[in-house]
Scaffold this motif. Structure first.
Motif, PDB file in Angstrom:
ATOM      1  N   ALA A   1      18.319  -0.574  12.995  1.00  0.00           N
ATOM      2  CA  ALA A   1      17.068  -1.325  12.900  1.00  0.00           C
ATOM      3  C   ALA A   1      16.375  -1.052  11.574  1.00  0.00           C
ATOM      4  CB  ALA A   1      16.152  -0.956  14.062  1.00  0.00           C
ATOM      5  N   ALA A   2      16.430   0.198  11.114  1.00  0.00           N
ATOM      6  CA  ALA A   2      15.814   0.553   9.837  1.00  0.00           C
ATOM      7  C   ALA A   2      16.480  -0.184   8.690  1.00  0.00           C
ATOM      8  CB  ALA A   2      15.893   2.063   9.626  1.00  0.00           C
ATOM      9  N   GLU A   3      17.803  -0.264   8.726  1.00  0.00           N
ATOM     10  CA  GLU A   3      18.523  -0.982   7.662  1.00  0.00           C
ATOM     11  C   GLU A   3      18.157  -2.455   7.655  1.00  0.00           C
ATOM     12  OE1 GLU A   3      20.386   0.103   5.175  1.00  0.00           O
ATOM     13  OE2 GLU A   3      19.795   2.104   5.851  1.00  0.00           O
ATOM     14  N   ARG A   4      17.996  -3.032   8.842  1.00  0.00           N
ATOM     15  CA  ARG A   4      17.615  -4.441   8.931  1.00  0.00           C
ATOM     16  C   ARG A   4      16.224  -4.663   8.362  1.00  0.00           C
ATOM     17  NH1 ARG A   4      19.071  -9.488   8.314  1.00  0.00           N
ATOM     18  NH2 ARG A   4      17.946 -10.930   9.678  1.00  0.00           N
ATOM     19  N   LEU A   5      15.304  -3.754   8.666  1.00  0.00           N
ATOM     20  CA  LEU A   5      13.949  -3.861   8.122  1.00  0.00           C
ATOM     21  C   LEU A   5      13.966  -3.790   6.595  1.00  0.00           C
ATOM     22  CD1 LEU A   5      11.580  -1.794  10.469  1.00  0.00           C
ATOM     23  CD2 LEU A   5      11.458  -4.246   9.974  1.00  0.00           C
TER      24      LEU A   5
ATOM     25  N   GLN B   1       0.810  -1.217   0.000  1.00  0.00           N
ATOM     26  CA  GLN B   1       0.000   0.000   0.000  1.00  0.00           C
ATOM     27  C   GLN B   1       0.845   1.269   0.000  1.00  0.00           C
ATOM     28  OE1 GLN B   1      -3.592   0.051   2.334  1.00  0.00           O
ATOM     29  NE2 GLN B   1      -3.456  -2.134   2.769  1.00  0.00           N
ATOM     30  N   GLY B   2       2.150   1.094  -0.135  1.00  0.00           N
ATOM     31  CA  GLY B   2       3.032   2.248  -0.212  1.00  0.00           C
ATOM     32  C   GLY B   2       3.087   3.061   1.060  1.00  0.00           C
ATOM     33  N   VAL B   3       2.873   2.406   2.205  1.00  0.00           N
ATOM     34  CA  VAL B   3       2.896   3.091   3.495  1.00  0.00           C
ATOM     35  C   VAL B   3       4.298   3.020   4.073  1.00  0.00           C
ATOM     36  CG1 VAL B   3       2.002   3.058   5.861  1.00  0.00           C
ATOM     37  CG2 VAL B   3       0.462   2.668   3.933  1.00  0.00           C
ATOM     38  N   GLY B   4       4.822   4.168   4.487  1.00  0.00           N
ATOM     39  CA  GLY B   4       6.170   4.230   5.023  1.00  0.00           C
ATOM     40  C   GLY B   4       6.215   4.121   6.529  1.00  0.00           C
ATOM     41  N   VAL B   5       7.449   3.948   7.058  1.00  0.00           N
ATOM     42  CA  VAL B   5       7.676   3.710   8.477  1.00  0.00           C
ATOM     43  C   VAL B   5       8.706   4.704   9.012  1.00  0.00           C
ATOM     44  CG1 VAL B   5       8.429   1.999  10.188  1.00  0.00           C
ATOM     45  CG2 VAL B   5       7.208   1.254   8.141  1.00  0.00           C
ATOM     46  N   PHE B   6       8.455   5.174  10.228  1.00  0.00           N
ATOM     47  CA  PHE B   6       9.422   6.018  10.947  1.00  0.00           C
ATOM     48  C   PHE B   6       9.759   5.316  12.251  1.00  0.00           C
ATOM     49  CE2 PHE B   6      11.284   9.344  13.404  1.00  0.00           C
ATOM     50  CZ  PHE B   6      11.719  10.322  12.522  1.00  0.00           C
ATOM     51  N   LEU B   7      11.054   5.224  12.575  1.00  0.00           N
ATOM     52  CA  LEU B   7      11.510   4.550  13.785  1.00  0.00           C
ATOM     53  C   LEU B   7      12.001   5.588  14.785  1.00  0.00           C
ATOM     54  CD1 LEU B   7      12.175   2.615  11.187  1.00  0.00           C
ATOM     55  CD2 LEU B   7      13.273   1.194  12.905  1.00  0.00           C
ATOM     56  N   LEU B   8      11.453   5.550  15.997  1.00  0.00           N
ATOM     57  CA  LEU B   8      11.791   6.514  17.037  1.00  0.00           C
ATOM     58  C   LEU B   8      12.158   5.775  18.311  1.00  0.00           C
ATOM     59  CD1 LEU B   8      11.812   9.505  18.075  1.00  0.00           C
ATOM     60  CD2 LEU B   8       9.404   9.171  18.689  1.00  0.00           C
ATOM     61  N   GLY B   9      13.402   5.963  18.778  1.00  0.00           N
ATOM     62  CA  GLY B   9      13.790   5.353  20.042  1.00  0.00           C
ATOM     63  C   GLY B   9      15.184   4.765  20.011  1.00  0.00           C
TER      64      GLY B   9
ATOM     65  N   VAL C   1       6.773  -0.399  20.696  1.00  0.00           N
ATOM     66  CA  VAL C   1       7.419  -1.651  20.277  1.00  0.00           C
ATOM     67  C   VAL C   1       8.520  -2.133  21.223  1.00  0.00           C
ATOM     68  CG1 VAL C   1       6.857  -1.278  17.847  1.00  0.00           C
ATOM     69  CG2 VAL C   1       9.038  -0.414  18.750  1.00  0.00           C
ATOM     70  N   GLY C   2       8.700  -1.481  22.378  1.00  0.00           N
ATOM     71  CA  GLY C   2       9.651  -1.982  23.363  1.00  0.00           C
ATOM     72  C   GLY C   2      11.051  -2.168  22.820  1.00  0.00           C
ATOM     73  N   GLY C   3      11.592  -3.394  22.958  1.00  0.00           N
ATOM     74  CA  GLY C   3      12.966  -3.676  22.560  1.00  0.00           C
ATOM     75  C   GLY C   3      13.142  -4.112  21.123  1.00  0.00           C
ATOM     76  N   LEU C   4      12.148  -3.895  20.277  1.00  0.00           N
ATOM     77  CA  LEU C   4      12.216  -4.374  18.888  1.00  0.00           C
ATOM     78  C   LEU C   4      13.458  -3.879  18.158  1.00  0.00           C
ATOM     79  CD1 LEU C   4      10.946  -5.758  16.385  1.00  0.00           C
ATOM     80  CD2 LEU C   4       9.736  -3.608  15.946  1.00  0.00           C
ATOM     81  N   PHE C   5      13.819  -2.618  18.335  1.00  0.00           N
ATOM     82  CA  PHE C   5      14.954  -2.066  17.586  1.00  0.00           C
ATOM     83  C   PHE C   5      16.252  -2.791  17.930  1.00  0.00           C
ATOM     84  CE2 PHE C   5      12.996   2.486  17.168  1.00  0.00           C
ATOM     85  CZ  PHE C   5      11.915   1.944  16.503  1.00  0.00           C
ATOM     86  N   HIS C   6      16.394  -3.175  19.200  1.00  0.00           N
ATOM     87  CA  HIS C   6      17.614  -3.878  19.608  1.00  0.00           C
ATOM     88  C   HIS C   6      17.703  -5.261  18.960  1.00  0.00           C
ATOM     89  CE1 HIS C   6      19.194  -0.981  22.492  1.00  0.00           C
ATOM     90  NE2 HIS C   6      17.946  -0.766  22.882  1.00  0.00           N
ATOM     91  N   TYR C   7      16.553  -5.914  18.803  1.00  0.00           N
ATOM     92  CA  TYR C   7      16.554  -7.194  18.084  1.00  0.00           C
ATOM     93  C   TYR C   7      16.923  -6.983  16.621  1.00  0.00           C
ATOM     94  CZ  TYR C   7      14.358  -9.612  22.021  1.00  0.00           C
ATOM     95  OH  TYR C   7      14.092 -10.167  23.250  1.00  0.00           O
ATOM     96  N   LEU C   8      16.289  -6.009  15.986  1.00  0.00           N
ATOM     97  CA  LEU C   8      16.551  -5.759  14.572  1.00  0.00           C
ATOM     98  C   LEU C   8      17.999  -5.324  14.334  1.00  0.00           C
ATOM     99  CD1 LEU C   8      13.261  -3.891  13.570  1.00  0.00           C
ATOM    100  CD2 LEU C   8      13.942  -6.190  12.868  1.00  0.00           C
ATOM    101  N   ALA C   9      18.540  -4.553  15.270  1.00  0.00           N
ATOM    102  CA  ALA C   9      19.907  -4.064  15.127  1.00  0.00           C
ATOM    103  C   ALA C   9      20.949  -5.142  15.421  1.00  0.00           C
ATOM    104  CB  ALA C   9      20.123  -2.865  16.047  1.00  0.00           C
ATOM    105  N   GLY C  10      20.492  -6.295  15.904  1.00  0.00           N
ATOM    106  CA  GLY C  10      21.409  -7.391  16.180  1.00  0.00           C
ATOM    107  C   GLY C  10      22.030  -7.349  17.558  1.00  0.00           C
TER     108      GLY C  10
END
Length: 261
Positions: A133-137, A116-124, A202-211
Protein backbone atom coordinates in the motif's frame (compact mmCIF):
# COMPACT_ATOMS: atom_id res chain seq x y z
CA UNK A 1 -5.21 14.88 23.52
CA UNK A 2 -7.36 16.03 26.40
CA UNK A 3 -11.11 16.56 26.07
CA UNK A 4 -10.52 20.28 26.63
CA UNK A 5 -8.02 20.48 23.78
CA UNK A 6 -10.29 18.52 21.45
CA UNK A 7 -13.21 20.80 22.26
CA UNK A 8 -11.14 23.91 21.61
CA UNK A 9 -10.17 22.56 18.19
CA UNK A 10 -13.83 21.91 17.40
CA UNK A 11 -14.90 25.41 18.32
CA UNK A 12 -12.02 26.97 16.42
CA UNK A 13 -12.42 24.93 13.25
CA UNK A 14 -16.15 25.05 12.67
CA UNK A 15 -19.22 27.05 13.57
CA UNK A 16 -21.78 25.86 16.13
CA UNK A 17 -24.65 23.77 14.82
CA UNK A 18 -22.68 21.64 12.36
CA UNK A 19 -22.81 18.40 14.34
CA UNK A 20 -25.45 15.68 14.39
CA UNK A 21 -25.90 12.70 16.70
CA UNK A 22 -26.95 9.48 14.98
CA UNK A 23 -27.59 6.25 16.88
CA UNK A 24 -25.82 7.77 19.85
CA UNK A 25 -22.69 8.84 17.92
CA UNK A 26 -21.82 12.48 17.31
CA UNK A 27 -20.71 13.33 13.76
CA UNK A 28 -19.03 16.44 12.42
CA UNK A 29 -21.01 17.67 9.42
CA UNK A 30 -18.33 18.96 7.08
CA UNK A 31 -17.87 19.26 3.35
CA UNK A 32 -14.91 17.48 1.77
CA UNK A 33 -13.01 20.76 1.51
CA UNK A 34 -13.70 21.68 5.13
CA UNK A 35 -12.76 18.18 6.30
CA UNK A 36 -9.42 18.39 4.52
CA UNK A 37 -8.85 21.88 5.94
CA UNK A 38 -9.64 20.67 9.47
CA UNK A 39 -7.30 17.70 9.11
CA UNK A 40 -4.54 19.81 7.61
CA UNK A 41 -4.82 22.18 10.57
CA UNK A 42 -3.52 19.32 12.68
CA UNK A 43 -0.21 19.18 10.80
CA UNK A 44 2.83 19.99 12.94
CA UNK A 45 0.74 20.05 16.13
CA UNK A 46 1.99 16.70 17.44
CA UNK A 47 -1.23 16.05 19.36
CA UNK A 48 -2.26 12.72 17.78
CA UNK A 49 -5.79 13.80 16.86
CA UNK A 50 -8.13 10.81 16.86
CA UNK A 51 -9.94 10.67 13.49
CA UNK A 52 -12.62 8.07 12.79
CA UNK A 53 -14.47 7.65 9.49
CA UNK A 54 -17.71 5.90 10.40
CA UNK A 55 -20.12 3.88 8.25
CA UNK A 56 -23.36 2.01 8.91
CA UNK A 57 -21.54 -1.13 10.04
CA UNK A 58 -19.59 0.88 12.61
CA UNK A 59 -22.83 2.37 13.93
CA UNK A 60 -24.40 -1.08 14.16
CA UNK A 61 -21.49 -2.15 16.35
CA UNK A 62 -21.78 0.99 18.46
CA UNK A 63 -25.56 0.58 18.91
CA UNK A 64 -25.11 -2.50 21.06
CA UNK A 65 -21.78 -1.55 22.68
CA UNK A 66 -21.88 1.50 24.91
CA UNK A 67 -18.12 1.44 25.54
CA UNK A 68 -17.46 1.56 21.79
CA UNK A 69 -19.92 4.46 21.40
CA UNK A 70 -17.94 6.35 24.02
CA UNK A 71 -14.72 5.67 22.14
CA UNK A 72 -16.25 7.03 18.92
CA UNK A 73 -17.59 10.08 20.75
CA UNK A 74 -14.09 10.71 22.05
CA UNK A 75 -12.87 11.40 18.51
CA UNK A 76 -11.36 14.77 17.70
CA UNK A 77 -12.97 14.49 14.26
CA UNK A 78 -15.65 11.97 13.29
CA UNK A 79 -16.65 11.85 9.64
CA UNK A 80 -19.42 10.14 7.67
CA UNK A 81 -18.82 7.29 5.22
CA UNK A 82 -21.47 5.68 3.08
CA UNK A 83 -25.09 5.76 2.00
CA UNK A 84 -26.45 4.41 5.27
CA UNK A 85 -25.03 7.21 7.39
CA UNK A 86 -26.20 9.76 4.84
CA UNK A 87 -29.71 8.28 5.06
CA UNK A 88 -29.64 8.56 8.85
CA UNK A 89 -28.58 12.19 8.51
CA UNK A 90 -31.52 12.92 6.22
CA UNK A 91 -33.91 11.24 8.67
CA UNK A 92 -32.50 13.54 11.36
CA UNK A 93 -33.09 16.56 9.13
CA UNK A 94 -29.36 17.25 8.78
CA UNK A 95 -27.96 16.15 5.47
CA UNK A 96 -24.22 15.63 5.17
CA UNK A 97 -22.58 17.94 2.62
CA UNK A 98 -20.46 15.12 1.14
CA UNK A 99 -19.91 11.39 1.40
CA UNK A 100 -16.46 11.20 2.95
CA UNK A 101 -15.36 7.71 1.95
CA UNK A 102 -11.92 7.13 3.41
CA UNK A 103 -10.67 5.46 0.23
CA UNK A 104 -10.96 8.86 -1.47
CA UNK A 105 -10.43 11.23 1.46
CA UNK A 106 -7.16 9.81 2.81
CA UNK A 107 -5.22 10.03 -0.48
CA UNK A 108 -6.49 13.61 -0.86
CA UNK A 109 -5.15 14.38 2.61
CA UNK A 110 -1.82 12.82 1.65
CA UNK A 111 -1.65 15.17 -1.34
CA UNK A 112 -1.91 18.10 1.08
CA UNK A 113 0.76 16.54 3.27
CA UNK A 114 3.30 16.70 0.43
CA UNK A 115 3.35 20.49 0.30
CA UNK A 116 3.96 20.67 4.05
CA UNK A 117 6.55 17.92 4.20
CA UNK A 118 4.38 15.75 6.45
CA UNK A 119 5.14 12.04 6.34
CA UNK A 120 2.90 8.98 6.64
CA UNK A 121 3.17 5.72 8.57
CA UNK A 122 0.99 2.73 7.60
CA UNK A 123 -0.02 0.26 10.31
CA UNK A 124 -2.16 -2.81 9.69
CA UNK A 125 -2.92 -5.71 7.41
CA UNK A 126 -1.11 -8.98 6.98
CA UNK A 127 2.63 -9.16 6.41
CA UNK A 128 3.52 -7.18 3.28
CA UNK A 129 0.12 -5.50 2.73
CA UNK A 130 1.11 -2.18 4.34
CA UNK A 131 4.38 -2.21 2.36
CA UNK A 132 2.51 -2.71 -0.92
CA UNK A 133 0.00 0.00 0.00
CA UNK A 134 2.88 2.36 0.79
CA UNK A 135 4.44 1.75 -2.62
CA UNK A 136 1.11 2.45 -4.30
CA UNK A 137 0.75 5.72 -2.39
CA UNK A 138 4.24 6.74 -3.53
CA UNK A 139 3.20 6.19 -7.14
CA UNK A 140 -0.15 7.96 -6.77
CA UNK A 141 1.25 10.95 -4.89
CA UNK A 142 4.72 11.97 -6.06
CA UNK A 143 6.80 13.47 -3.28
CA UNK A 144 4.85 11.83 -0.46
CA UNK A 145 7.13 10.86 2.39
CA UNK A 146 6.46 7.31 3.56
CA UNK A 147 8.08 7.24 6.99
CA UNK A 148 7.44 3.57 7.69
CA UNK A 149 5.01 0.67 7.74
CA UNK A 150 4.21 -2.30 9.94
CA UNK A 151 1.79 -5.20 9.68
CA UNK A 152 -1.12 -5.45 12.11
CA UNK A 153 -0.39 -8.89 13.52
CA UNK A 154 1.57 -8.08 16.63
CA UNK A 155 0.94 -9.07 20.23
CA UNK A 156 0.03 -6.80 23.12
CA UNK A 157 3.53 -7.28 24.49
CA UNK A 158 4.95 -5.87 21.25
CA UNK A 159 2.75 -2.78 21.21
CA UNK A 160 5.17 -0.47 23.01
CA UNK A 161 7.87 -1.35 20.49
CA UNK A 162 5.53 -0.64 17.56
CA UNK A 163 4.45 2.70 19.08
CA UNK A 164 8.09 3.64 19.56
CA UNK A 165 8.81 2.75 15.92
CA UNK A 166 5.97 5.04 14.81
CA UNK A 167 7.22 7.86 17.02
CA UNK A 168 10.83 7.49 15.86
CA UNK A 169 9.72 7.64 12.24
CA UNK A 170 8.63 11.27 12.63
CA UNK A 171 5.44 10.63 10.64
CA UNK A 172 2.72 13.22 11.02
CA UNK A 173 -0.08 10.98 9.72
CA UNK A 174 -0.64 7.51 11.14
CA UNK A 175 -3.01 5.31 9.13
CA UNK A 176 -4.39 2.41 11.18
CA UNK A 177 -6.03 -0.42 9.22
CA UNK A 178 -7.31 -2.97 11.73
CA UNK A 179 -10.99 -2.81 10.80
CA UNK A 180 -13.84 -1.89 13.17
CA UNK A 181 -13.83 -1.75 16.10
CA UNK A 182 -10.19 -2.74 16.64
CA UNK A 183 -8.64 0.29 14.91
CA UNK A 184 -10.70 2.82 16.86
CA UNK A 185 -10.06 1.01 20.14
CA UNK A 186 -6.32 0.89 19.43
CA UNK A 187 -6.13 4.57 18.53
CA UNK A 188 -8.17 5.54 21.58
CA UNK A 189 -5.99 3.46 23.90
CA UNK A 190 -2.61 4.53 22.53
CA UNK A 191 -3.12 8.14 21.41
CA UNK A 192 -1.54 9.46 24.65
CA UNK A 193 1.69 7.67 23.69
CA UNK A 194 1.73 8.74 20.05
CA UNK A 195 3.60 11.81 18.81
CA UNK A 196 2.08 12.00 15.33
CA UNK A 197 -0.35 14.75 14.30
CA UNK A 198 -3.27 12.58 13.14
CA UNK A 199 -4.23 8.98 13.89
CA UNK A 200 -6.82 7.88 11.34
CA UNK A 201 -8.77 4.61 11.21
CA UNK A 202 -8.84 3.56 7.54
CA UNK A 203 -10.44 0.09 7.47
CA UNK A 204 -9.74 -1.75 4.21
CA UNK A 205 -7.82 1.08 2.53
CA UNK A 206 -4.52 -0.83 2.41
CA UNK A 207 -6.13 -3.73 0.55
CA UNK A 208 -7.44 -1.35 -2.10
CA UNK A 209 -4.07 0.36 -2.45
CA UNK A 210 -2.25 -2.97 -2.57
CA UNK A 211 -4.50 -4.10 -5.42
CA UNK A 212 -6.19 -6.89 -3.49
CA UNK A 213 -9.59 -5.21 -3.86
CA UNK A 214 -10.96 -3.04 -6.64
CA UNK A 215 -13.20 -0.01 -6.27
CA UNK A 216 -16.75 -0.16 -7.50
CA UNK A 217 -17.44 1.47 -10.87
CA UNK A 218 -18.06 5.19 -10.65
CA UNK A 219 -21.76 4.81 -11.49
CA UNK A 220 -22.22 2.48 -8.50
CA UNK A 221 -20.45 4.91 -6.19
CA UNK A 222 -22.60 7.79 -7.43
CA UNK A 223 -25.74 5.68 -6.99
CA UNK A 224 -24.76 4.90 -3.40
CA UNK A 225 -24.54 1.14 -3.94
CA UNK A 226 -20.80 0.56 -3.62
CA UNK A 227 -21.67 -1.97 -0.92
CA UNK A 228 -23.11 -4.25 -3.62
CA UNK A 229 -19.73 -4.35 -5.34
CA UNK A 230 -18.00 -5.06 -2.03
CA UNK A 231 -20.42 -7.90 -1.31
CA UNK A 232 -19.78 -9.41 -4.74
CA UNK A 233 -16.04 -9.30 -4.19
CA UNK A 234 -16.18 -10.34 -0.51
CA UNK A 235 -19.19 -12.65 -0.09
CA UNK A 236 -18.04 -13.60 3.43
CA UNK A 237 -19.36 -10.17 4.49
CA UNK A 238 -22.92 -11.10 3.61
CA UNK A 239 -24.16 -10.72 7.17
CA UNK A 240 -22.80 -7.18 7.36
CA UNK A 241 -24.74 -6.07 4.30
CA UNK A 242 -27.75 -8.36 3.78
CA UNK A 243 -28.66 -8.42 7.46
CA UNK A 244 -26.80 -5.36 8.75
CA UNK A 245 -28.17 -2.85 6.24
CA UNK A 246 -31.90 -3.49 6.92
CA UNK A 247 -31.15 -3.61 10.65
CA UNK A 248 -29.39 -0.27 10.38
CA UNK A 249 -32.40 1.33 8.67
CA UNK A 250 -34.69 0.06 11.45
CA UNK A 251 -32.31 1.41 14.07
CA UNK A 252 -32.05 4.79 12.32
CA UNK A 253 -35.86 5.08 12.29
CA UNK A 254 -36.01 3.94 15.92
CA UNK A 255 -33.40 6.52 16.83
CA UNK A 256 -35.50 9.31 15.29
CA UNK A 257 -38.43 8.22 17.48
CA UNK A 258 -36.25 8.74 20.53
CA UNK A 259 -35.72 5.05 21.26
CA UNK A 260 -32.02 5.02 20.45
CA UNK A 261 -29.13 3.97 22.68
Amino acid sequence: MSGRTAASHRHRLRAPGDEVTLLGVRFDRLSRADSLAALSAGFRQGEAWKVYIVNAHTLNLAWRDRAFREVLNGADLLLNDGTGVNLAGRLAGKRFPDNLVGTDLVPQLCERAVSQGVGVFLLGGKEGVADSAAERLRLLIPGLRIQGSHHGYFSESETDRVVEQINRSGAGILLVAFGNPLQELWIHRHSPQLRCDLSIGVGGLFHYLAGHLGRAPLWMRRAGIEWVHILMRQPHKWRRYLLGNPLFVVRALTDRLGWGP
